[in-house]
Design a protein around this motif. Sequence first.
Motif, PDB file in Angstrom:
ATOM      1  N   ILE A 172       0.856  -1.193   0.000  1.00 50.85           N
ATOM      2  CA  ILE A 172       0.000   0.000   0.000  1.00 50.85           C
ATOM      3  C   ILE A 172       0.888   1.239   0.000  1.00 50.85           C
ATOM      4  O   ILE A 172       0.588   2.236  -0.663  1.00 50.85           O
ATOM      5  CB  ILE A 172      -0.966   0.008   1.208  1.00 50.85           C
ATOM      6  N   LEU A 228       2.242   1.767  -3.483  1.00 51.50           N
ATOM      7  CA  LEU A 228       1.205   2.429  -4.278  1.00 51.50           C
ATOM      8  C   LEU A 228       1.122   3.914  -3.913  1.00 51.50           C
ATOM      9  O   LEU A 228       1.045   4.781  -4.793  1.00 51.50           O
ATOM     10  CB  LEU A 228      -0.142   1.741  -4.060  1.00 51.50           C
ATOM     11  N   ALA A 277      -6.250   6.264   1.339  1.00 53.69           N
ATOM     12  CA  ALA A 277      -5.952   4.902   1.787  1.00 53.69           C
ATOM     13  C   ALA A 277      -6.397   4.701   3.225  1.00 53.69           C
ATOM     14  O   ALA A 277      -6.366   5.637   4.028  1.00 53.69           O
ATOM     15  CB  ALA A 277      -4.453   4.624   1.672  1.00 53.69           C
ATOM     16  N   TYR A 279       1.796  -6.459  -3.875  1.00 54.53           N
ATOM     17  CA  TYR A 279       1.279  -5.484  -4.854  1.00 54.53           C
ATOM     18  C   TYR A 279       0.561  -6.219  -5.984  1.00 54.53           C
ATOM     19  O   TYR A 279      -0.539  -5.821  -6.382  1.00 54.53           O
ATOM     20  CB  TYR A 279       2.440  -4.645  -5.395  1.00 54.53           C
ATOM     21  N   LEU A 303      -2.768  -7.359  -4.715  1.00 54.32           N
ATOM     22  CA  LEU A 303      -3.717  -6.248  -4.655  1.00 54.32           C
ATOM     23  C   LEU A 303      -4.240  -5.908  -6.046  1.00 54.32           C
ATOM     24  O   LEU A 303      -5.451  -5.756  -6.245  1.00 54.32           O
ATOM     25  CB  LEU A 303      -3.055  -5.016  -4.026  1.00 54.32           C
ATOM     26  N   MET A 304      -3.342  -5.808  -7.018  1.00 55.03           N
ATOM     27  CA  MET A 304      -3.758  -5.470  -8.383  1.00 55.03           C
ATOM     28  C   MET A 304      -4.654  -6.561  -8.969  1.00 55.03           C
ATOM     29  O   MET A 304      -5.628  -6.275  -9.662  1.00 55.03           O
ATOM     30  CB  MET A 304      -2.543  -5.224  -9.286  1.00 55.03           C
ATOM     31  N   LEU A 321      -8.117  -6.140  -7.530  1.00 55.34           N
ATOM     32  CA  LEU A 321      -8.822  -5.034  -8.185  1.00 55.34           C
ATOM     33  C   LEU A 321      -9.261  -5.423  -9.595  1.00 55.34           C
ATOM     34  O   LEU A 321     -10.372  -5.084 -10.024  1.00 55.34           O
ATOM     35  CB  LEU A 321      -7.936  -3.785  -8.226  1.00 55.34           C
ATOM     36  N   TYR A 371      -7.819   1.254  -8.114  1.00 59.80           N
ATOM     37  CA  TYR A 371      -7.632   1.429  -6.675  1.00 59.80           C
ATOM     38  C   TYR A 371      -8.491   2.566  -6.116  1.00 59.80           C
ATOM     39  O   TYR A 371      -9.129   2.407  -5.081  1.00 59.80           O
ATOM     40  CB  TYR A 371      -6.153   1.679  -6.339  1.00 59.80           C
ATOM     41  N   ASP A 372      -8.503   3.713  -6.788  1.00 60.11           N
ATOM     42  CA  ASP A 372      -9.279   4.852  -6.277  1.00 60.11           C
ATOM     43  C   ASP A 372     -10.745   4.491  -6.122  1.00 60.11           C
ATOM     44  O   ASP A 372     -11.363   4.780  -5.094  1.00 60.11           O
ATOM     45  CB  ASP A 372      -9.145   6.068  -7.195  1.00 60.11           C
ATOM     46  N   VAL A 423     -11.123   1.994  -3.074  1.00 60.08           N
ATOM     47  CA  VAL A 423     -10.972   2.544  -1.727  1.00 60.08           C
ATOM     48  C   VAL A 423     -12.129   3.482  -1.380  1.00 60.08           C
ATOM     49  O   VAL A 423     -12.568   3.535  -0.235  1.00 60.08           O
ATOM     50  CB  VAL A 423      -9.597   3.208  -1.536  1.00 60.08           C
TER      51      VAL A 423
END
Length: 173
Positions: free
Chosen positions: A65, A68, A81, A152, A155-156, A159, A166-167, A170
């Motif tokens: 995070i 990012l 975040a 990472y 996480l990607m 998503l 990401y935006d 979150v």
Amino acid sequence: MAHAIRPTGVECLLGDEELIVSKTNLKGHITYANDVFLRVSKYPVKEIIGAPHSVIRHPEMPRCIFKLLWDTIGAKHEIFAYVVNLAADGGHYWVFAHVTPTLDAQGNILGFHSNRRKPDRAQVERIKPLYTQIVAEENRHPNRKDGMLAGYDMLMGHLQKQGIGYDQFVLSL
């Protein structure tokens, strides 16, 4: 601050109207911390000014995070975040952070500014399982950088499965 702080599991809650504010230089060293930051982090101003902002990084917070975050603000964009921080006494506190680069008149980055507020408890409970999975993946690798990159990628992938960036993720929690 050279000693390792052990998490106690004790949570400190921010007040509904409280705002943590800090500023850092280009290397992430704290140049300003407001009274709420000092109270919640339990660091005296003499110890926190000049310290790397990572001094409050909780071991249960995914390193990816922060990758990012740094990639985003380094590209002159803002980022939001959910972050769990570690206080000097081992307690922790959750925040919803908004981090922005501070630019000069020519658009050069001078430093960074962060405002953090109390997150909704339901949002924290939704993000915790994902963070736990990512931290487990990061810790599975003997090399910290490899672990962070694997987290990472996880996480990607998460998503991508949801078909969102990401935006959007979150801000939808």
